[in-house]
Design a protein around this motif. Sequence first.
Motif, PDB file in Angstrom:
ATOM      1  N   GLN A 165      26.645   1.593  -9.399  1.00 50.61           N
ATOM      2  CA  GLN A 165      25.796   2.017 -10.513  1.00 50.61           C
ATOM      3  C   GLN A 165      24.795   3.064 -10.047  1.00 50.61           C
ATOM      4  O   GLN A 165      24.418   3.110  -8.890  1.00 50.61           O
ATOM      5  N   SER A 166      24.375   3.934 -10.988  1.00 50.02           N
ATOM      6  CA  SER A 166      23.474   4.999 -10.570  1.00 50.02           C
ATOM      7  C   SER A 166      22.032   4.490 -10.557  1.00 50.02           C
ATOM      8  O   SER A 166      21.674   3.556 -11.261  1.00 50.02           O
ATOM      9  N   THR A 167      21.201   5.138  -9.752  1.00 53.24           N
ATOM     10  CA  THR A 167      19.823   4.703  -9.573  1.00 53.24           C
ATOM     11  C   THR A 167      18.924   5.507 -10.497  1.00 53.24           C
ATOM     12  O   THR A 167      19.122   6.698 -10.657  1.00 53.24           O
ATOM     13  N   PRO A 168      17.898   4.879 -11.111  1.00 58.15           N
ATOM     14  CA  PRO A 168      16.961   5.687 -11.870  1.00 58.15           C
ATOM     15  C   PRO A 168      16.264   6.658 -10.915  1.00 58.15           C
ATOM     16  O   PRO A 168      16.051   6.332  -9.751  1.00 58.15           O
ATOM     17  N   GLN A 169      15.935   7.840 -11.382  1.00 59.59           N
ATOM     18  CA  GLN A 169      15.352   8.835 -10.492  1.00 59.59           C
ATOM     19  C   GLN A 169      13.938   9.150 -10.938  1.00 59.59           C
ATOM     20  O   GLN A 169      13.718  10.030 -11.766  1.00 59.59           O
ATOM     21  N   PRO A 170      12.928   8.419 -10.428  1.00 62.92           N
ATOM     22  CA  PRO A 170      11.570   8.558 -10.919  1.00 62.92           C
ATOM     23  C   PRO A 170      11.049   9.990 -10.866  1.00 62.92           C
ATOM     24  O   PRO A 170      10.237  10.369 -11.664  1.00 62.92           O
ATOM     25  N   TRP A 171      11.495  10.799  -9.924  1.00 61.67           N
ATOM     26  CA  TRP A 171      10.917  12.139  -9.832  1.00 61.67           C
ATOM     27  C   TRP A 171      11.388  13.022 -10.972  1.00 61.67           C
ATOM     28  O   TRP A 171      10.863  14.091 -11.196  1.00 61.67           O
ATOM     29  N   LEU A 172      12.358  12.539 -11.750  1.00 57.32           N
ATOM     30  CA  LEU A 172      12.797  13.314 -12.895  1.00 57.32           C
ATOM     31  C   LEU A 172      12.014  12.954 -14.157  1.00 57.32           C
ATOM     32  O   LEU A 172      12.258  13.483 -15.211  1.00 57.32           O
ATOM     33  N   GLN A 173      11.081  11.993 -14.033  1.00 63.44           N
ATOM     34  CA  GLN A 173      10.279  11.621 -15.203  1.00 63.44           C
ATOM     35  C   GLN A 173       8.811  11.823 -14.841  1.00 63.44           C
ATOM     36  O   GLN A 173       8.051  10.887 -14.716  1.00 63.44           O
ATOM     37  N   PRO A 174       8.401  13.101 -14.672  1.00 69.94           N
ATOM     38  CA  PRO A 174       7.099  13.356 -14.081  1.00 69.94           C
ATOM     39  C   PRO A 174       5.917  12.886 -14.898  1.00 69.94           C
ATOM     40  O   PRO A 174       4.846  12.704 -14.350  1.00 69.94           O
ATOM     41  N   ASP A 175       6.064  12.711 -16.204  1.00 76.16           N
ATOM     42  CA  ASP A 175       4.867  12.415 -16.974  1.00 76.16           C
ATOM     43  C   ASP A 175       4.659  10.943 -17.279  1.00 76.16           C
ATOM     44  O   ASP A 175       3.789  10.578 -18.027  1.00 76.16           O
ATOM     45  N   THR A 176       5.493  10.091 -16.709  1.00 74.09           N
ATOM     46  CA  THR A 176       5.349   8.686 -17.039  1.00 74.09           C
ATOM     47  C   THR A 176       4.169   8.061 -16.307  1.00 74.09           C
ATOM     48  O   THR A 176       3.572   7.125 -16.777  1.00 74.09           O
ATOM     49  N   GLN A 177       3.800   8.590 -15.127  1.00 73.70           N
ATOM     50  CA  GLN A 177       2.705   7.996 -14.376  1.00 73.70           C
ATOM     51  C   GLN A 177       1.650   9.045 -14.105  1.00 73.70           C
ATOM     52  O   GLN A 177       1.844   9.945 -13.301  1.00 73.70           O
ATOM     53  N   ARG A 178       0.515   8.942 -14.786  1.00 72.78           N
ATOM     54  CA  ARG A 178      -0.548   9.925 -14.547  1.00 72.78           C
ATOM     55  C   ARG A 178      -1.847   9.203 -14.252  1.00 72.78           C
ATOM     56  O   ARG A 178      -2.896   9.542 -14.757  1.00 72.78           O
ATOM     57  N   ARG A 179      -1.764   8.176 -13.395  1.00 72.44           N
ATOM     58  CA  ARG A 179      -2.996   7.506 -12.993  1.00 72.44           C
ATOM     59  C   ARG A 179      -3.326   7.955 -11.573  1.00 72.44           C
ATOM     60  O   ARG A 179      -2.470   7.890 -10.694  1.00 72.44           O
ATOM     61  N   VAL A 180      -4.551   8.436 -11.389  1.00 71.32           N
ATOM     62  CA  VAL A 180      -4.951   8.920 -10.067  1.00 71.32           C
ATOM     63  C   VAL A 180      -6.186   8.156  -9.616  1.00 71.32           C
ATOM     64  O   VAL A 180      -7.066   7.864 -10.411  1.00 71.32           O
ATOM     65  N   ILE A 181      -6.218   7.823  -8.332  1.00 80.19           N
ATOM     66  CA  ILE A 181      -7.407   7.172  -7.797  1.00 80.19           C
ATOM     67  C   ILE A 181      -8.213   8.222  -7.036  1.00 80.19           C
ATOM     68  O   ILE A 181      -7.658   8.965  -6.227  1.00 80.19           O
ATOM     69  N   CYS A 182      -9.512   8.309  -7.340  1.00 82.03           N
ATOM     70  CA  CYS A 182     -10.363   9.277  -6.645  1.00 82.03           C
ATOM     71  C   CYS A 182     -11.337   8.504  -5.764  1.00 82.03           C
ATOM     72  O   CYS A 182     -12.115   7.682  -6.264  1.00 82.03           O
ATOM     73  N   VAL A 183     -11.281   8.750  -4.480  1.00 79.58           N
ATOM     74  CA  VAL A 183     -12.101   8.010  -3.521  1.00 79.58           C
ATOM     75  C   VAL A 183     -13.117   8.963  -2.896  1.00 79.58           C
ATOM     76  O   VAL A 183     -12.743   9.975  -2.301  1.00 79.58           O
TER      77      VAL A 183
END
Length: 477
Positions: free
Chosen positions: A7-25
């Motif tokens: 079976q093929s694997t989902p490719q997260p890098w092809l869905q760039p806008d699904t995760q836009r949470r950034v931590i600023c330290v």
Amino acid sequence: MTAGSTQSTPQPWLQPDTQRRVICVARAHNNALLAEIRSAGWEVVVAKTAAGAEAATKKSGVAAGLIDFDGFTPRDFPTLKACLSQTAIGWVAIAAESQSASKAVRELIRNYCFDYITLPLPPGWISHTLGHARGMAALDYVDTAADIPLTDDSAMVGSCEAMQQLFSTIRKVANTNASVFISGQSGTGKELTALAIHRCSPRRKAPFVAINCGAIPHHLMQSELFGYERGAFTGADARRIGRIESANGGTLFLDEIGDMPPEAQAGLLRFLQEGKIERLGGNESIPVDIRIISATHVDLEAAICAGRFRADLFHRLCVLRVDEPPLSARGKDIEVLAHYVLQKYKTDSTHKIHGFTPSAIDAMHNYHWPGNVRELINRVRHALVMAEGRLLTPRDLDLESQRVGETATLDRIREQAERRAIETALLRHDYRLGETATALGISRVTLYRMMKTYGMRVATGATVDDTDTELDGETSI
Ligand SMILES: Nc1ncnc2c1ncn2[C@@H]1O[C@H](COP(=O)(O)OP(=O)(O)O)[C@@H](O)[C@H]1O
Ligand SMILES: [Mg+2]
């Protein structure tokens, strides 16, 4: 990719806008910068202490991180290092140009951050950089999360034509009961193939018993295979079940069958004809139902001609034949396997290793791999321990002096030499393009063009591509 799974694997890098949470330290946050990041559509999580950062990185969905080391003390570094080594987060460091970062900070940046920026940045740049870092982390994530189970030592990695054919053969022969003979050089995966056949066969729930005929002293071979009764010989003070009997219902794998001594060959042939064994010193005939898989790295046909191996036994063992392709014939799989091994053993390294330099990939493709996959595993593991940079080099793999294959053209040799020289100079000059170009005696523009041609990275995270045309705004360390 693996023997059992298609079976093929989902490719997260092809869905760039699904995760836009950034931590600023940062000890003191730059509010204008935070506002800009927010306005670019990122959800910002703020941390002012190392402990706060650690807690925040554990939240799900954090894809990128921005860290300003200013004000943090060496006591904070172990905790910050733990945050930075989270594989799912792509980190970018902020540093003031005027301020010379401590050695420890430089090391954290070099080993764990995809990029390094100095403020102020042109408008829109920060979001682009964070997106890039997130993308690079996703690529890393894909390597580990591919459908290769890293914890399963019996996973067979391969997607080249030769391996696809092997997988298809494995599936076909698994459905029969006929004896299988596997031939192939040492380290190509013969034992793994035998196990895969067993696991795909209806016998999968019964035992898989492996015996290395080359490792057992000749005089013990018969008792090892057939077992013995109490008192069969001096020292036989209890009955012992042989390997054939203990594999009942399952599969017996006879590795290095070419090393089997003549008496054991005769005994094995008798068993294959009758389906029964007699323990040494016993007179009971015991029926045993096993499937035999054998393997050797020597030329068994030559051993037959030389009279060292029985032709009649060989014909019984080799009803179906499987040829294991040498690693040098697996093309792109060399790279796939190298990444697989890297992901599997990366914790052996003291710092975070992201992959291989282009010249390391080249060197692996040009090498002839006499020890096949076993050798590749050893070289990558050795490199992980020895490497000082974030990418494994030909030197780390001990492939620096290996000769380029006979068919390499002068152009190819020139290209490899150029790549190597650029990589070495970049490393020596901490990826400062201006200094690197001067050291190489070329202009910055030429260096940039060559790096682009060879798909090399500006900083250790960002690849030179068509969008990186603003030479003066480079973000390299
Ligand atoms: N296709 C493959 N994918 C992943 N690991 C492999 C593959 N082929 C071989 N290996 C690994 O390489 C090493 C040597 O394999 P092995 O089956 O013992 O080779 P052989 O019996 O041919 O000498 C083992 O650690 C095995 O797990
Ligand atoms: Mg073996």
